[in-house]
Design a protein around this motif. Structure first.
Motif, PDB file in Angstrom:
ATOM      1  N   THR A  67      59.306-165.820  -8.663  1.00  0.00           N
ATOM      2  CA  THR A  67      60.640-165.734  -9.258  1.00  0.00           C
ATOM      3  C   THR A  67      60.683-166.231 -10.708  1.00  0.00           C
ATOM      4  O   THR A  67      61.747-166.284 -11.317  1.00  0.00           O
ATOM      5  N   LYS A  81      61.891-162.431 -13.864  1.00  0.00           N
ATOM      6  CA  LYS A  81      62.766-161.508 -13.125  1.00  0.00           C
ATOM      7  C   LYS A  81      63.294-160.424 -14.048  1.00  0.00           C
ATOM      8  O   LYS A  81      63.356-160.590 -15.264  1.00  0.00           O
ATOM      9  N   PRO A  98      62.162-160.262  -8.786  1.00  0.00           N
ATOM     10  CA  PRO A  98      60.871-160.426  -9.452  1.00  0.00           C
ATOM     11  C   PRO A  98      60.366-159.036  -9.880  1.00  0.00           C
ATOM     12  O   PRO A  98      60.817-158.025  -9.323  1.00  0.00           O
TER      13      PRO A  98
END
Ligand code: LLP
Length: 380
Positions: free
Chosen positions: A318, A321, A344
Motif C-alpha cells: 500500500t 497507490k 496498490p
C-alpha cells in the motif's frame, strides 16, 4: 486472503467463508434466544444450497418469496412448520405448492390475495394460517429502491383497508389469522428506525385485538444492515443491540411470539466475489481496471449505486497507490464497481476481491451478454 488457494479456479467466482457464516449464525441465534425470538432466514438474500444447509442446521426457519424458494427450503431441510411465504404477487401455482407443503404461515399482502388464498385452500379442504402484512408507513432511511414500508410502496395492506379486511376474515372460512407482518426496508443501519417500527407495531396489534382478532405472531421482518465499508472490523452485525431494541420497545404479551426475517445480516459478510484484472487502461484523469466480473455477477453497484470494498489480493503493497475506476466487461456504462478507488499498483492478472457480496450477489446474477454461470468455492 491467500490467493494460492484460488489458482485452480476459473474467475470470476464467489467464495464463501463457511466459518464466518457459522459464527454469524451462532451469534444471531444466541442473541435471539435471550428473548425467545424466532428467526427465519430470508432465502432471497442467497439461495445457494450449501448456505441453506448450513443455516437450517442451526435451527433457523425460512422466509420465502416464491414457490421455488419454498421448494428449495423444503429440499434443504427447513422444517415446513418454520416456513413463511411472503410476496405481493403469489401465483396460484405457488400458493398451491405452499398449501401442499403445509407451511407455517402465508404473509398476505392484499384483499384480493386473501380471497384467492381462501378459494385455493377451500379446494384442498385446508385451512391456511396467515399473517397480514401491514404497511406501517415508516421511513427506513435507506436507498429508495429497497424501502418498502411507505404508503407509496406496493407492499402490504394500508391502514385505511384494515377494517374491511377484518370483515373479510369473518367471511373466509379457509384462512385463519394468526399474526401481523411488517417489513420496512433493507440495509437499515440506524436502529432508531426499528424503534419507530416497534411503536407502530404496538399500535396495530392493539387495533386488531380491540377488534377481537388475537395476534399470536408478530413478525417484524428483516432489514438489519451490515458494514460494507469495514467488513473485517464488523464481520458480525450487532445482533445484541438489534434484538435488545425489539425486546425493549415491543409490548409483547405472554401468548405472543416475535418473529424476524433476516437475510443480509446473516450472509453478506461471508461472501466475496473474486475476479481477475483483464486490462488496465490509462486515462487522463483516472485509470480503468477492467475486471472479468461485471454487473452480471454482482448487480448491486449498478442497480443501487451500492458500495462494496474492493481489494487487490495480488499486490498488497500500500506504499504506492493509484486511483482506478474498477469496471466490468459488460456493454453498459453502469457496469462499474467503484469510481476513483485507491488501490496498490494494479496490473493484468491481479486477483481482485469484491467484499461483502454474500447477500443479493450470486442470487441476482444474470446471463446478460450470454455470460456463463460461475463456479462457487467454499472455504473455512
Ligand atoms: N422480509 C421481507 C418481506 C423482505 O422483502 C426482505 C427483503 C427481507 C425480509 C430480508 O431483508 P434483509 O434482512 O435482507 O434486509 N436486493 C437488495 C435488497 C432487497 C431486499 C428485498 N427484501 C440489495 O441488494 O440491497
Amino acid at each position: 486472503m491467500d490467493i494460492t488457494k484460488y489458482q485452480h479456479l476459473q474467475t470470476p467466482f464467489y467464495t464463501y467463508n463457511m466459518d464466518l457464516l457459522n459464527k454469524t449464525l451462532e451469534v444471531c441465534k444466541a442473541e435471539a434466544n435471550k428473548y425467545n425470538f424466532h428467526v427465519h432466514y430470508a432465502l432471497k438474500a442467497n439461495a445457494n444450497n450449501e448456505i441453506l444447509k448450513a443455516i437450517q442446521a442451526k435451527g433457523f426457519g425460512a422466509d420465502c418469496v416464491s414457490g421455488n424458494e419454498v421448494l428449495a427450503a423444503v429440499k434443504n431441510g427447513f422444517s415446513n412448520d418454520k416456513i413463511v411465504f411472503a410476496g405481493v404477487g403469489k401465483s396460484d401455482k405457488e400458493i398451491n405448492d405452499a398449501l401442499d407443503a403445509d407451511i407455517f404461515c402465508f404473509n398476505v399482502e392484499s384483499k384480493q390475495e386473501l380471497e384467492i388464498l381462501n378459494e385455493l385452500a377451500q379446494e384442498k379442504n385446508k385451512i391456511a394460517s396467515i399473517a397480514l402484512r401491514i404497511n406501517p408507513n415508516v421511513n427506513a432511511h435507506t436507498h429508495h429502491y429497497i424501502t418498502t414500508g411507505l404508503e407509496e410502496n406496493k407492499f402490504g395492506i394500508n391502514h385505511w383497508e384494515i377494517l374491511d379486511v377484518i370483515k373479510l376474515l369473518g367471511v373466509y372460512k379457509n384462512i385463519k389469522l394468526i399474526g401481523l407482518h411488517f417489513h420496512i426496508g433493507s440495509q437499515i443501519t440506524d436502529l432508531n428506525v426499528f424503534r419507530s417500527l416497534c411503536i407502530k407495531v404496538n399500535e396495530y396489534v392493539n387495533m386488531f385485538e380491540e377488534q377481537k382478532q388475537a395476534i399470536r405472531i408478530i413478525n417484524v421482518g428483516g432489514g438489519l444492515g451490515i458494514d460494507y465499508v469495514n467488513p473485517d472490523e464488523h464481520a458480525i452485525p450487532n445482533f445484541e443491540a438489534y434484538f435488545k431494541l425489539f425486546h425493549q420497545f415491543l409490548e409483547i404479551k405472554n401468548y405472543q411470539e416475535v418473529h424476524f426475517e433476516l437475510g443480509r445480516a446473516l450472509v453478506a459478510q461471508c461472501g466475496t466475489l473474486i475476479s481477475k484484472v483483464l486490462y488496465i487502461k490509462e486515462g487522463l484523469q483516472t485509470n480503468f481496471a477492467i475486471l472479468d466480473a461485471g454487473m452480471t455477477e454482482l448487480l448491486r453497484p449498478a442497480l443501487y449505486q451500492a458500495y462494496h470494498k474492493i481489494e487487490n489480493l495480488s499486490n498488497t503493497n500500500t506504499s504506492e497507490k493509484k486511483k482506478y475506476d474498477v469496471v466490468g466487461p459488460i456493454c453498459e456504462s453502469s457496469d462499474c464497481f467503484g469510481k476513483a478507488i485507491d488501490l496498490p499498483i494494479t496490473k493484468r492478472g491481479d486477483y481482485i476481491a469484491i467484499r461483502s457480496a454474500g447477500a443479493y450477489g450470486e442470487v441476482m446474477r444474470s446471463g446478460y451478454n450470454l455470460r456463463e454461470a460461475n463456479q462457487v468455492n467454499y472455504e473455512n
